[in-house]
Design an enzyme around this catalytic site. Structure first.
Site, PDB file in Angstrom:
ATOM      1  N   GLY A  35       0.823  -1.215   0.000  1.00 52.17           N
ATOM      2  CA  GLY A  35       0.000   0.000   0.000  1.00 52.17           C
ATOM      3  C   GLY A  35       0.849   1.254   0.000  1.00 52.17           C
ATOM      4  O   GLY A  35       1.676   1.458   0.887  1.00 52.17           O
ATOM      5  N   GLY A  37      -0.224   4.407   0.365  1.00 50.19           N
ATOM      6  CA  GLY A  37      -0.973   5.538   0.922  1.00 50.19           C
ATOM      7  C   GLY A  37      -0.084   6.307   1.886  1.00 50.19           C
ATOM      8  O   GLY A  37       1.155   6.235   1.816  1.00 50.19           O
ATOM      9  N   PHE A  38      -0.701   7.036   2.805  1.00 46.04           N
ATOM     10  CA  PHE A  38       0.068   7.869   3.737  1.00 46.04           C
ATOM     11  C   PHE A  38       1.011   7.012   4.589  1.00 46.04           C
ATOM     12  O   PHE A  38       2.154   7.401   4.819  1.00 46.04           O
ATOM     13  CB  PHE A  38      -0.878   8.646   4.650  1.00 46.04           C
ATOM     14  CG  PHE A  38      -1.569   9.771   3.944  1.00 46.04           C
ATOM     15  CD1 PHE A  38      -0.938  10.994   3.781  1.00 46.04           C
ATOM     16  CD2 PHE A  38      -2.831   9.616   3.420  1.00 46.04           C
ATOM     17  CE1 PHE A  38      -1.550  12.039   3.119  1.00 46.04           C
ATOM     18  CE2 PHE A  38      -3.465  10.652   2.752  1.00 46.04           C
ATOM     19  CZ  PHE A  38      -2.827  11.871   2.608  1.00 46.04           C
ATOM     20  N   VAL A 103      -2.453  -7.076  -4.234  1.00 39.02           N
ATOM     21  CA  VAL A 103      -2.153  -8.036  -3.162  1.00 39.02           C
ATOM     22  C   VAL A 103      -3.385  -8.902  -2.926  1.00 39.02           C
ATOM     23  O   VAL A 103      -4.490  -8.390  -2.738  1.00 39.02           O
ATOM     24  CB  VAL A 103      -1.787  -7.301  -1.854  1.00 39.02           C
ATOM     25  CG1 VAL A 103      -1.530  -8.300  -0.737  1.00 39.02           C
ATOM     26  CG2 VAL A 103      -0.576  -6.402  -2.075  1.00 39.02           C
ATOM     27  N   GLU A 194     -18.473  18.387   3.791  1.00 38.54           N
ATOM     28  CA  GLU A 194     -17.743  19.036   2.688  1.00 38.54           C
ATOM     29  C   GLU A 194     -18.417  18.770   1.357  1.00 38.54           C
ATOM     30  O   GLU A 194     -18.558  19.661   0.508  1.00 38.54           O
ATOM     31  CB  GLU A 194     -16.288  18.542   2.682  1.00 38.54           C
ATOM     32  CG  GLU A 194     -15.550  19.040   3.920  1.00 38.54           C
ATOM     33  CD  GLU A 194     -14.114  18.567   4.066  1.00 38.54           C
ATOM     34  OE1 GLU A 194     -13.367  19.212   4.804  1.00 38.54           O
ATOM     35  OE2 GLU A 194     -13.745  17.540   3.464  1.00 38.54           O
ATOM     36  N   ASP A 323      -5.260   3.231   8.308  1.00 35.53           N
ATOM     37  CA  ASP A 323      -6.687   2.955   8.486  1.00 35.53           C
ATOM     38  C   ASP A 323      -7.002   1.492   8.740  1.00 35.53           C
ATOM     39  O   ASP A 323      -8.101   1.153   9.165  1.00 35.53           O
ATOM     40  CB  ASP A 323      -7.453   3.386   7.219  1.00 35.53           C
ATOM     41  CG  ASP A 323      -7.638   4.895   7.146  1.00 35.53           C
ATOM     42  OD1 ASP A 323      -7.114   5.599   8.030  1.00 35.53           O
ATOM     43  OD2 ASP A 323      -8.302   5.367   6.202  1.00 35.53           O
ATOM     44  N   ALA A 339      -5.102  10.915   8.194  1.00 35.47           N
ATOM     45  CA  ALA A 339      -3.793  10.895   7.544  1.00 35.47           C
ATOM     46  C   ALA A 339      -2.629  11.097   8.525  1.00 35.47           C
ATOM     47  O   ALA A 339      -1.620  10.369   8.444  1.00 35.47           O
ATOM     48  CB  ALA A 339      -3.759  11.941   6.434  1.00 35.47           C
TER      49      ALA A 339
HETATM   50  C1  LIG Z   1     -13.171  11.376   1.258  1.00 37.74           C
HETATM   51  C2  LIG Z   1     -12.141  11.314   2.359  1.00 37.74           C
HETATM   52  C3  LIG Z   1     -11.774  12.457   3.013  1.00 37.74           C
HETATM   53  C4  LIG Z   1     -10.808  12.428   4.023  1.00 37.74           C
HETATM   54  N1  LIG Z   1     -10.454  13.582   4.648  1.00 37.74           N
HETATM   55  C5  LIG Z   1      -9.459  13.573   5.567  1.00 37.74           C
HETATM   56  C6  LIG Z   1      -9.003  14.780   6.164  1.00 37.74           C
HETATM   57  O1  LIG Z   1      -9.529  15.863   5.867  1.00 37.74           O
HETATM   58  N2  LIG Z   1      -7.987  14.708   7.073  1.00 37.74           N
HETATM   59  C7  LIG Z   1      -7.393  13.508   7.389  1.00 37.74           C
HETATM   60  O2  LIG Z   1      -6.457  13.490   8.174  1.00 37.74           O
HETATM   61  N3  LIG Z   1      -7.819  12.353   6.862  1.00 37.74           N
HETATM   62  C8  LIG Z   1      -8.830  12.345   5.951  1.00 37.74           C
HETATM   63  N4  LIG Z   1      -9.240  11.175   5.387  1.00 37.74           N
HETATM   64  C9  LIG Z   1      -8.660   9.899   5.860  1.00 37.74           C
HETATM   65  C10 LIG Z   1      -7.281   9.659   5.262  1.00 37.74           C
HETATM   66  O3  LIG Z   1      -7.331   9.813   3.866  1.00 37.74           O
HETATM   67  C11 LIG Z   1      -6.866   8.237   5.650  1.00 37.74           C
HETATM   68  O4  LIG Z   1      -6.816   8.170   7.051  1.00 37.74           O
HETATM   69  C12 LIG Z   1      -5.510   7.877   5.067  1.00 37.74           C
HETATM   70  O5  LIG Z   1      -5.560   7.890   3.670  1.00 37.74           O
HETATM   71  C13 LIG Z   1      -5.080   6.496   5.567  1.00 37.74           C
HETATM   72  O6  LIG Z   1      -3.837   6.179   5.023  1.00 37.74           O
HETATM   73  P1  LIG Z   1      -3.447   4.653   4.750  1.00 37.74           P
HETATM   74  O7  LIG Z   1      -2.043   4.666   4.293  1.00 37.74           O
HETATM   75  O8  LIG Z   1      -3.832   3.815   5.891  1.00 37.74           O
HETATM   76  O9  LIG Z   1      -4.421   4.194   3.554  1.00 37.74           O
HETATM   77  P2  LIG Z   1      -4.630   4.792   2.117  1.00 37.74           P
HETATM   78  O10 LIG Z   1      -4.143   6.174   2.008  1.00 37.74           O
HETATM   79  O11 LIG Z   1      -6.063   4.527   1.789  1.00 37.74           O
HETATM   80  O12 LIG Z   1      -3.695   3.877   1.189  1.00 37.74           O
HETATM   81  C14 LIG Z   1      -3.938   2.507   0.998  1.00 37.74           C
HETATM   82  C15 LIG Z   1      -3.252   2.086  -0.303  1.00 37.74           C
HETATM   83  O13 LIG Z   1      -3.378   0.689  -0.445  1.00 37.74           O
HETATM   84  C16 LIG Z   1      -3.654   0.374  -1.794  1.00 37.74           C
HETATM   85  N5  LIG Z   1      -4.341  -0.919  -1.832  1.00 37.74           N
HETATM   86  C17 LIG Z   1      -5.511  -1.245  -1.261  1.00 37.74           C
HETATM   87  N6  LIG Z   1      -5.793  -2.541  -1.476  1.00 37.74           N
HETATM   88  C18 LIG Z   1      -4.784  -3.033  -2.216  1.00 37.74           C
HETATM   89  C19 LIG Z   1      -4.482  -4.329  -2.754  1.00 37.74           C
HETATM   90  N7  LIG Z   1      -5.276  -5.382  -2.555  1.00 37.74           N
HETATM   91  N8  LIG Z   1      -3.331  -4.483  -3.450  1.00 37.74           N
HETATM   92  C20 LIG Z   1      -2.500  -3.429  -3.657  1.00 37.74           C
HETATM   93  N9  LIG Z   1      -2.719  -2.202  -3.156  1.00 37.74           N
HETATM   94  C21 LIG Z   1      -3.852  -2.007  -2.456  1.00 37.74           C
HETATM   95  C22 LIG Z   1      -4.517   1.529  -2.262  1.00 37.74           C
HETATM   96  O14 LIG Z   1      -4.479   1.653  -3.678  1.00 37.74           O
HETATM   97  C23 LIG Z   1      -3.880   2.716  -1.534  1.00 37.74           C
HETATM   98  O15 LIG Z   1      -2.905   3.352  -2.315  1.00 37.74           O
HETATM   99  C24 LIG Z   1     -10.212  11.193   4.377  1.00 37.74           C
HETATM  100  C25 LIG Z   1     -10.583  10.027   3.719  1.00 37.74           C
HETATM  101  C26 LIG Z   1     -11.534  10.079   2.702  1.00 37.74           C
HETATM  102  C27 LIG Z   1     -11.923   8.820   1.971  1.00 37.74           C
END
Ligand SMILES: Cc1cc2nc3c(=O)[nH]c(=O)nc-3n(C[C@H](O)[C@H](O)[C@H](O)COP(=O)(O)OP(=O)(O)OC[C@H]3O[C@@H](n4cnc5c(N)ncnc54)[C@H](O)[C@@H]3O)c2cc1C
Length: 454
Positions: A35, A37-38, A103, A194, A323, A339
């Site tokens: 992943g 993400g953040f 994955v 929002e 998350d 995030a």
């Molecule tokens: C609409 C919205 C608004 C938000 N607003 C805010 C805000 O204002 N402030 C704030 O702090 N947080 C906000 N958040 C929450 C924040 O975006 C999340 O907490 C953050 O993105 C979590 O990071 P992460 O790395 O856990 O997951 P993510 O950023 O979701 O990254 C997960 C990654 O895993 C990848 N992935 C998933 N499944 C698979 C798989 N099977 N195989 C390969 N790759 C895969 C995805 O493509 C993604 O790139 C918001 C979320 C949303 C949906």
């Protein structure tokens, strides 16, 4: 779920016997990050050292800034303004290999991860696959109410919203379904607030003047919340300010209104039924479904109940972050799905991995286990915009609202956005919208939402 009791909050240990050999340039430690993400990206950035050979797998080729997805859905920004290719973000970091792959299974006992195309081993595994839209056990509602988790979701909503105005203009004074120009947002958290505010602005401030046969300002926008107030993470005063502000913008806010069912263009409530062509689900998320295959404790939303150091119980070299994690930190704070928490967890895990080796090098051969630090959440506060020039923010006991909070929101989101190019473009788009009352991304593109029978 397995609760993190005080007893379990004691520092975890890592037996020397199972430590991988000390990393060297000739034989680096293999770190597999799932992943981008953040959380996943932060682990990579923090382990910028050739003694770690990192493989980052994501099924998208980009890192997505989800907090601004609602602006893509409502034509304020283009999808590419809030996404950045992972390969480009990490181009300077030579110890990271990026693989575009899906994955599919983690076999923790065998120490292997199976993707759509291959099987990979690791010395350390970091699971940072994030969350998916959760429909509270009603997955059938997903056919009719679009979640907001990916660029595809946002583009689908934008297509639906703009397409409805186009259809209404085509029909003009011909009789047509009243649902055509109605939009419903379900969920009164930051995303719902929002989204509803931005839809109201689009119909009342941006589109009028562009249409000849209809008045877009007559479109209805509903925001439905099951609880007694909007933005439950904020103070009651800020919740009430938000409600009033949205209503002044033309949003119909329904509180204490749990949704009973979602069907084609229809939302059933306890006392009435609302109809709308566009239905957006902003009421909740659950962990990536892959967690159900891991054979480790999870909470009701499928999030992994990690040990205090963020490792998986019984697997000292496997971590989860972001998350996908369920955790009460040593101060008793339930870590939220935001995030900053994901980034902090990524940083913590990288620190633990580095420390494992420092201690191991010092103490190799000794029988005592290596203690690890527990992760503690640092709360930076909460923010949500309510449309043009208004927002609410709270941090460290202080509350802000109105224009000042909106400026704070702008600055924070620009700073967190990944990539200099995206920052410049987003700032330019915001200034353009602010001074002209126009939105720069009103082209209709992206996949059409699968048609649901009306
Ligand atoms: C609409 C919205 C608004 C938000 N607003 C805010 C805000 O204002 N402030 C704030 O702090 N947080 C906000 N958040 C929450 C924040 O975006 C999340 O907490 C953050 O993105 C979590 O990071 P992460 O790395 O856990 O997951 P993510 O950023 O979701 O990254 C997960 C990654 O895993 C990848 N992935 C998933 N499944 C698979 C798989 N099977 N195989 C390969 N790759 C895969 C995805 O493509 C993604 O790139 C918001 C979320 C949303 C949906």
């Amino acid at each position: 779920m397995t609760e993190n009791t005080d007893e379990k909050l004691a520092a975890p240990t890592y037996p020397f016997a199972t430590l991988p050999p000390e990393p060297t340039l000739a034989k680096p430690v293999r770190v597999l990050v799932l992943g981008g993400g953040f959380a996943g990206l932060e682990v990579c950035h923090q382990l910028d050292d050739p003694r770690y050979a990192i493989t980052l797998i994501d099924r998208q080729n980009h890192h997505l800034f989800q907090p601004l997805l609602y602006q893509v859905a409502t034509a304020g920004l283009a999808g590419t303004d809030i996404a950045q290719p992972l390969r480009s973000i990490l181009s300077e970091q030579k110890n990271v290999t990026v693989l575009l792959d899906d994955v599919q299974q983690c076999d923790l006992d065998a120490g292997q991860v199976r993707t759509k195309h291959q099987t990979l081993g690791y010395d350390y595994l970091i699971i940072a696959l994030g969350a998916v839209t959760g429909y509270f056990g009603h997955d059938e509602w997903a056919r009719h109410a679009t979640g907001l988790k990916s660029l595809n979701d946002a583009l689908m909503i934008r297509r639906q919203v703009l397409g409805s105005f186009e259809e209404a203009e085509r029909l003009g004074s011909e009789p047509h379904d009243e649902a055509l120009l109605s939009m419903i947002v379900i969920g009164g958290g930051p995303t719902g607030v929002e989204m509803a505010g931005s839809l109201a602005e689009l119909s009342r401030q941006v589109l009028p003047g562009n249409f000849r046969r209809i008045n877009p300002a007559e479109a209805k926008v509903y925001l439905i919340e099951a609880g007694p107030r909007l933005l439950p993470a904020f103070s009651p005063e800020l919740s009430e300010y938000t409600r009033q502000r949205l209503e002044n913008m033309g949003v119909t806010v329904l509180l204490n209104t749990p949704v009973q069912a979602v069907e084609a263009h229809t939302v059933k409530l306890t006392d009435r039924t609302l109809r709308a062509r566009t239905i957006v689900w902003a009421a909740g998320v659950r962990a990536n479904p892959l967690t159900s295959t891991l054979k480790v404790p999870t909470d009701r939303a499928g999030r992994i109940a990690v040990a205090p150091d963020l490792s998986l119980p019984g697997y000292a070299n496997v971590f989860a972050a972001g998350d996908i994690v369920s955790l009460k930190d040593p101060k008793g704070v339930v870590v939220p799905g935001v995030a900053p928490a994901a980034m902090q967890m990524g940083r913590h895990i990288a620190g633990v991995i580095k420390k494992d080796f420092t201690l191991a090098v010092k103490a190799r051969g000794l029988p005592a286990p290596v203690p690890r630090a527990a992760y503690t959440y640092f709360d930076k506060g909460n923010m949500a915009t309510i449309g043009r020039s208004a927002a609410v923010a709270s941090a460290h006991g202080l509350s802000f609202r109105g224009f000042i909070a909106w400026l704070m929101w702008l600055v924070v989101h620009l700073l967190f956005l990944v990539g200099f190019r995206n920052r410049v473009i987003v700032l330019w788009q915001w200034m353009y919208s602010y001074f002209t009352y126009r939105r720069g991304a009103r082209v209709i593109i992206g996949a059409e939402r699968p048609q649901t029978e009306a």
